[in-house]
Design an enzyme around this catalytic site. Structure first.
Site, PDB file in Angstrom:
ATOM      1  N   GLY A  62     -39.127  38.272 -11.787  1.00 22.16           N
ATOM      2  CA  GLY A  62     -39.443  39.637 -11.381  1.00 22.16           C
ATOM      3  C   GLY A  62     -38.569  40.225 -10.294  1.00 22.16           C
ATOM      4  N   HIS A  63     -37.652  39.436  -9.719  1.00 23.77           N
ATOM      5  CA  HIS A  63     -36.837  39.937  -8.597  1.00 23.77           C
ATOM      6  C   HIS A  63     -35.369  39.606  -8.815  1.00 23.77           C
ATOM      7  CE1 HIS A  63     -35.509  40.470  -4.357  1.00 23.77           C
ATOM      8  NE2 HIS A  63     -36.500  41.343  -4.335  1.00 23.77           N
ATOM      9  N   MET A  64     -34.681  40.300  -9.517  1.00 23.23           N
ATOM     10  CA  MET A  64     -34.870  41.495 -10.312  1.00 23.23           C
ATOM     11  C   MET A  64     -34.614  41.132 -11.776  1.00 23.23           C
ATOM     12  SD  MET A  64     -35.456  43.780  -8.069  1.00 23.23           S
ATOM     13  CE  MET A  64     -35.247  44.074  -6.350  1.00 23.23           C
TER      14      MET A  64
END
Length: 162
Positions: free
Chosen positions: A65-67
């Protein structure tokens, strides 16, 4: 302009840590996705200093999720690595009392370059200030290869678990 390095990192043997992950676990309570140290390659008591590392994999909890499509190690996780390194030192050498060490704050944090899965994230730290029994402030620097990627100060405070 980054500060001068706390240590010449070329002097340490990262393939043969002086403190293994199992030994780190004797002092640091973090486990699973919050366990952020792979090993420690240097400890000194006078002056107080420590050098450790985290080998980043593509399975880190933050990668998805990052990124998405461009995984970057979050700055807060970089700071957590530094805090866990200082915590290990503080607990091992009993410079702060308490059942565990908690985050008391951070000062002068600067991020200079991204850190990615596959990198070896090296953190060097030296004790800057000790308030006996109350808090310890460590200056720290994070590196990937010979490039400083983060620097600042982390403050640890003793916590009771009862």
């Amino acid at each position: 302009m980054p500060p001068p390095p706390l240590y010449d990192l070329k002097q340490f043997d990262f393939e043969n840590p002086v403190v293994t992950l199992d030994e780190i676990r004797e002092y640091n309570p973090q486990r699973h996705e919050m366990e952020q140290l792979s090993g420690i390659v240097h400890l000194e008591e006078d002056p107080v200093g420590v050098v450790g590392f985290k080998d980043l994999t593509h399975d880190e909890f933050w990668c998805r999720g990052h990124m998405p499509g461009y995984p970057i190690m979050p700055g807060v996780v970089q700071c957590e690595v530094a805090a866990q390194l200082a915590s290990y030192y503080s607990k091992r050498f009993e410079i702060l009392k308490g059942d565990i060490l908690g985050f008391g704050g951070m000062n002068e944090i600067r991020f200079r370059s991204p850190v990615f899965p596959g990198d070896r994230f090296v953190v060097a730290a030296k004790l800057l200030k000790l308030r006996a029994g109350r808090q310890a402030t460590f200056e720290f620097q994070g590196f990937v290869e010979d490039r400083m990627v983060v620097s600042g100060q982390t403050i640890g405070v003793p916590l009771k678990t009862e």
